[in-house]
Design a protein around this motif. Sequence first.
Motif, PDB file in Angstrom:
ATOM      1  N   ILE A   3       8.450 -19.173  78.306  1.00  0.00           N
ATOM      2  CA  ILE A   3       8.844 -19.373  76.687  1.00  0.00           C
ATOM      3  C   ILE A   3      10.477 -19.684  76.501  1.00  0.00           C
ATOM      4  O   ILE A   3      10.785 -18.069  76.508  1.00  0.00           O
ATOM      5  CB  ILE A   3       7.565 -18.462  75.955  1.00  0.00           C
ATOM      6  N   ASP A  22      13.481 -18.634  73.014  1.00  0.00           N
ATOM      7  CA  ASP A  22      13.771 -18.899  71.793  1.00  0.00           C
ATOM      8  C   ASP A  22      12.136 -19.328  71.029  1.00  0.00           C
ATOM      9  O   ASP A  22      12.426 -20.485  70.356  1.00  0.00           O
ATOM     10  CB  ASP A  22      14.833 -19.306  71.301  1.00  0.00           C
ATOM     11  N   SER A  23      11.544 -19.588  70.697  1.00  0.00           N
ATOM     12  CA  SER A  23       9.736 -19.905  70.877  1.00  0.00           C
ATOM     13  C   SER A  23       9.940 -21.525  71.401  1.00  0.00           C
ATOM     14  O   SER A  23       8.808 -22.334  70.638  1.00  0.00           O
ATOM     15  CB  SER A  23      10.192 -19.590  69.456  1.00  0.00           C
ATOM     16  N   GLN A  24      10.401 -21.276  72.819  1.00  0.00           N
ATOM     17  CA  GLN A  24      10.600 -23.146  73.294  1.00  0.00           C
ATOM     18  C   GLN A  24       9.851 -22.725  74.573  1.00  0.00           C
ATOM     19  O   GLN A  24      10.389 -21.937  75.487  1.00  0.00           O
ATOM     20  CB  GLN A  24      11.825 -23.689  72.861  1.00  0.00           C
ATOM     21  N   LYS A  74       9.457 -24.106  77.999  1.00  0.00           N
ATOM     22  CA  LYS A  74      11.071 -24.673  79.226  1.00  0.00           C
ATOM     23  C   LYS A  74       9.961 -24.667  80.497  1.00  0.00           C
ATOM     24  O   LYS A  74       9.715 -23.918  80.326  1.00  0.00           O
ATOM     25  CB  LYS A  74      12.024 -24.288  78.894  1.00  0.00           C
TER      26      LYS A  74
END
Length: 63
Positions: free
Chosen positions: A12, A14-16, A18
């Motif tokens: 995770i 930056d709140s994404q 991946k």
Amino acid sequence: MAQQQLFPNMTIVDSQLKGTYHEKELDFLVNYLLMFGTEALILKPRKLKQAYLQKLQDMQARY
């Protein structure tokens, strides 16, 4: 939710969410991403995005 079910090849940032996946895991990953509902936004790869959209269309066609 992602932090509770984070897989070894995912992070995770930056709140994404991946990560990488193997071609054989495409269906599994699509189903995994569906649990995020409207919060899911697949940017790439194109094949994953297409598989995700196809699954949504298949689900919609059932109703």
